[in-house]
Design an enzyme around this catalytic site. Structure first.
Site, PDB file in Angstrom:
ATOM      1  N   PRO A  10      37.489   3.689 -44.233  1.00 29.00           N
ATOM      2  CA  PRO A  10      36.579   2.950 -43.356  1.00 29.00           C
ATOM      3  C   PRO A  10      35.401   3.765 -42.848  1.00 29.00           C
ATOM      4  CG  PRO A  10      38.649   3.444 -42.253  1.00 29.00           C
ATOM      5  CD  PRO A  10      38.842   3.782 -43.698  1.00 29.00           C
ATOM      6  N   ASN A  11      34.278   3.086 -42.798  1.00 30.43           N
ATOM      7  CA  ASN A  11      33.009   3.590 -42.244  1.00 30.43           C
ATOM      8  C   ASN A  11      32.311   4.621 -43.120  1.00 30.43           C
ATOM      9  OD1 ASN A  11      33.098   2.017 -39.787  1.00 30.43           O
ATOM     10  ND2 ASN A  11      34.804   3.332 -39.195  1.00 30.43           N
ATOM     11  N   ARG A  18      25.438   7.492 -40.268  1.00 30.62           N
ATOM     12  CA  ARG A  18      26.464   7.557 -39.214  1.00 30.62           C
ATOM     13  C   ARG A  18      26.608   8.990 -38.710  1.00 30.62           C
ATOM     14  NH1 ARG A  18      32.819   7.774 -40.712  1.00 30.62           N
ATOM     15  NH2 ARG A  18      33.666   7.729 -38.621  1.00 30.62           N
ATOM     16  N   TYR A  23      28.395  14.273 -39.843  1.00 26.94           N
ATOM     17  CA  TYR A  23      28.685  13.985 -41.256  1.00 26.94           C
ATOM     18  C   TYR A  23      27.534  14.311 -42.205  1.00 26.94           C
ATOM     19  CZ  TYR A  23      32.591  11.498 -39.132  1.00 26.94           C
ATOM     20  OH  TYR A  23      33.714  11.195 -38.411  1.00 26.94           O
ATOM     21  N   ASN A  79      39.428  10.476 -48.962  1.00 32.07           N
ATOM     22  CA  ASN A  79      39.002  10.604 -47.563  1.00 32.07           C
ATOM     23  C   ASN A  79      39.413   9.304 -46.866  1.00 32.07           C
ATOM     24  OD1 ASN A  79      37.831  10.798 -45.083  1.00 32.07           O
ATOM     25  ND2 ASN A  79      35.839  11.533 -45.830  1.00 32.07           N
ATOM     26  N   ALA A  82      39.310   7.169 -40.505  1.00 32.96           N
ATOM     27  CA  ALA A  82      40.162   7.104 -39.306  1.00 32.96           C
ATOM     28  C   ALA A  82      41.597   6.687 -39.611  1.00 32.96           C
ATOM     29  CB  ALA A  82      39.536   6.143 -38.294  1.00 32.96           C
ATOM     30  N   HIS A  85      44.605   9.112 -39.222  1.00 30.22           N
ATOM     31  CA  HIS A  85      45.296   9.402 -37.964  1.00 30.22           C
ATOM     32  C   HIS A  85      46.200   8.253 -37.506  1.00 30.22           C
ATOM     33  CE1 HIS A  85      42.130  12.327 -38.255  1.00 30.22           C
ATOM     34  NE2 HIS A  85      41.197  11.409 -38.087  1.00 30.22           N
ATOM     35  N   ASP A  92      53.035   6.084 -46.903  1.00 29.51           N
ATOM     36  CA  ASP A  92      54.107   5.524 -47.739  1.00 29.51           C
ATOM     37  C   ASP A  92      53.605   5.143 -49.129  1.00 29.51           C
ATOM     38  OD1 ASP A  92      55.876   5.801 -45.646  1.00 29.51           O
ATOM     39  OD2 ASP A  92      56.029   3.654 -45.187  1.00 29.51           O
ATOM     40  N   GLU A 103      43.578  15.411 -50.009  1.00 29.68           N
ATOM     41  CA  GLU A 103      43.034  14.801 -48.781  1.00 29.68           C
ATOM     42  C   GLU A 103      41.757  15.552 -48.413  1.00 29.68           C
ATOM     43  OE1 GLU A 103      45.695  15.168 -45.442  1.00 29.68           O
ATOM     44  OE2 GLU A 103      44.200  14.418 -44.016  1.00 29.68           O
ATOM     45  N   HIS A 105      38.318  15.765 -45.706  1.00 26.93           N
ATOM     46  CA  HIS A 105      37.533  15.371 -44.540  1.00 26.93           C
ATOM     47  C   HIS A 105      36.218  16.136 -44.542  1.00 26.93           C
ATOM     48  CE1 HIS A 105      40.889  13.121 -43.125  1.00 26.93           C
ATOM     49  NE2 HIS A 105      41.643  14.165 -43.380  1.00 26.93           N
ATOM     50  N   ILE A 106      35.162  15.401 -44.337  1.00 29.11           N
ATOM     51  CA  ILE A 106      33.825  15.996 -44.317  1.00 29.11           C
ATOM     52  C   ILE A 106      33.693  16.927 -43.111  1.00 29.11           C
ATOM     53  CG2 ILE A 106      31.368  15.445 -44.060  1.00 29.11           C
ATOM     54  CD1 ILE A 106      32.076  12.710 -45.442  1.00 29.11           C
ATOM     55  N   SER A 107      34.125  16.438 -41.969  1.00 28.38           N
ATOM     56  CA  SER A 107      34.037  17.226 -40.734  1.00 28.38           C
ATOM     57  C   SER A 107      35.315  18.044 -40.555  1.00 28.38           C
ATOM     58  CB  SER A 107      33.854  16.292 -39.540  1.00 28.38           C
ATOM     59  OG  SER A 107      34.992  15.459 -39.381  1.00 28.38           O
ATOM     60  N   ARG A 112      37.481  18.797 -33.417  1.00 25.48           N
ATOM     61  CA  ARG A 112      37.064  17.562 -32.762  1.00 25.48           C
ATOM     62  C   ARG A 112      38.154  17.048 -31.812  1.00 25.48           C
ATOM     63  NH1 ARG A 112      34.760  13.635 -37.172  1.00 25.48           N
ATOM     64  NH2 ARG A 112      33.919  12.642 -35.296  1.00 25.48           N
ATOM     65  N   ARG A 116      42.252  13.393 -33.599  1.00 25.02           N
ATOM     66  CA  ARG A 116      41.955  13.628 -35.025  1.00 25.02           C
ATOM     67  C   ARG A 116      42.783  14.775 -35.598  1.00 25.02           C
ATOM     68  NH1 ARG A 116      37.317  10.447 -35.866  1.00 25.02           N
ATOM     69  NH2 ARG A 116      36.108  10.288 -33.961  1.00 25.02           N
TER      70      ARG A 116
HETATM   71  C1  DQA Z   1      36.653  11.878 -41.489  1.00 22.63           C
HETATM   72  C2  DQA Z   1      37.268  12.326 -40.164  1.00 22.63           C
HETATM   73  C3  DQA Z   1      37.957  11.174 -39.459  1.00 22.63           C
HETATM   74  O1  DQA Z   1      38.512  11.630 -38.222  1.00 22.63           O
HETATM   75  C4  DQA Z   1      36.959  10.074 -39.148  1.00 22.63           C
HETATM   76  O2  DQA Z   1      37.597   8.983 -38.547  1.00 22.63           O
HETATM   77  C5  DQA Z   1      36.191   9.650 -40.358  1.00 22.63           C
HETATM   78  C6  DQA Z   1      35.735  10.677 -41.296  1.00 22.63           C
HETATM   79  C7  DQA Z   1      35.800  12.994 -42.137  1.00 22.63           C
HETATM   80  O3  DQA Z   1      35.486  12.852 -43.316  1.00 22.63           O
HETATM   81  O4  DQA Z   1      35.459  13.978 -41.485  1.00 22.63           O
HETATM   82  O5  DQA Z   1      35.887   8.476 -40.526  1.00 22.63           O
HETATM   83  O6  DQA Z   1      37.684  11.529 -42.383  1.00 22.63           O
END
Ligand code: DQA
Length: 149
Positions: A10-11, A18, A23, A79, A82, A85, A92, A103, A105-107, A112, A116
């Site tokens: 998502p997002n 964003r 990011y 990725n 959210a 978390h 599963d 897995e 994560h960009i950040s 943070r 997270r």
């Molecule tokens: C994320 C980190 C997550 O906590 C956040 O909700 C995202 C992006 C990252 O790529 O850093 O949507 O997965």
């Protein structure tokens, strides 16, 4: 030619606009291009997907497992946004599909908010790449290729 799945939750369709201070300014389409280039160098094809819906991500994970077991795919870079978390269902799904997942994560989620710091995905991930910005995507592709040999 083998493939790999690049899955974004998502997002992440909003990448580029964003929270650029967190990011960066690279768009998801540009990330796709970076991934295609990296995979091409390794002789791999990519399937690049994004969804804001947990169930859709689960369906794609369930489809991807058999592709790996049939020798047509090496796994996925994921990725989960959210859902990282919150989603026991994604945990599963990865476990049930026996899908090798990096897995990503960009950040740096550990720099943070505390909410997270917990990931439901990490216990079922083959490896984890965190905090390298969008550069993490090509690195994750290379890592997945290396560990799947
Ligand atoms: C994320 C980190 C997550 O906590 C956040 O909700 C995202 C992006 C990252 O790529 O850093 O949507 O997965």
């Amino acid at each position: 030619m083998k493939s790999l799945l690049i899955l974004n939750g998502p997002n992440l369709n909003l990448l580029g606009s964003r929270k650029p201070e967190v990011y960066g300014t690279t768009t998801l389409a540009e990330v796709e291009e970076m991934c295609r280039r990296e995979a091409g160098e390794l002789g791999l094809q990519i399937v690049f997907r994004q969804s804001n819906h947990e169930g859709q991500l689960i369906d794609w994970i369930q489809e991807a497992g058999p592709e790996v077991q049939a020798g047509r795919s090496i796994g996925a870079v994921f990725n989960p946004g959210a859902f990282t978390h919150t989603s026991v269902a994604l945990h599963d799904a990865i476990e049930a599909a026996r899908l090798p997942v990096i897995e990503l994560h960009i950040s740096n989620v550990h720099h943070r908010e505390e909410f997270r710091h917990q990931s439901w995905i990490s216990p079922v991930a083959r490896g984890i790449i965190i905090g390298l910005g969008v550069h993490g995507y090509p690195i994750a592709i290379r890592a997945l290729h290396q560990v799947s040999e």
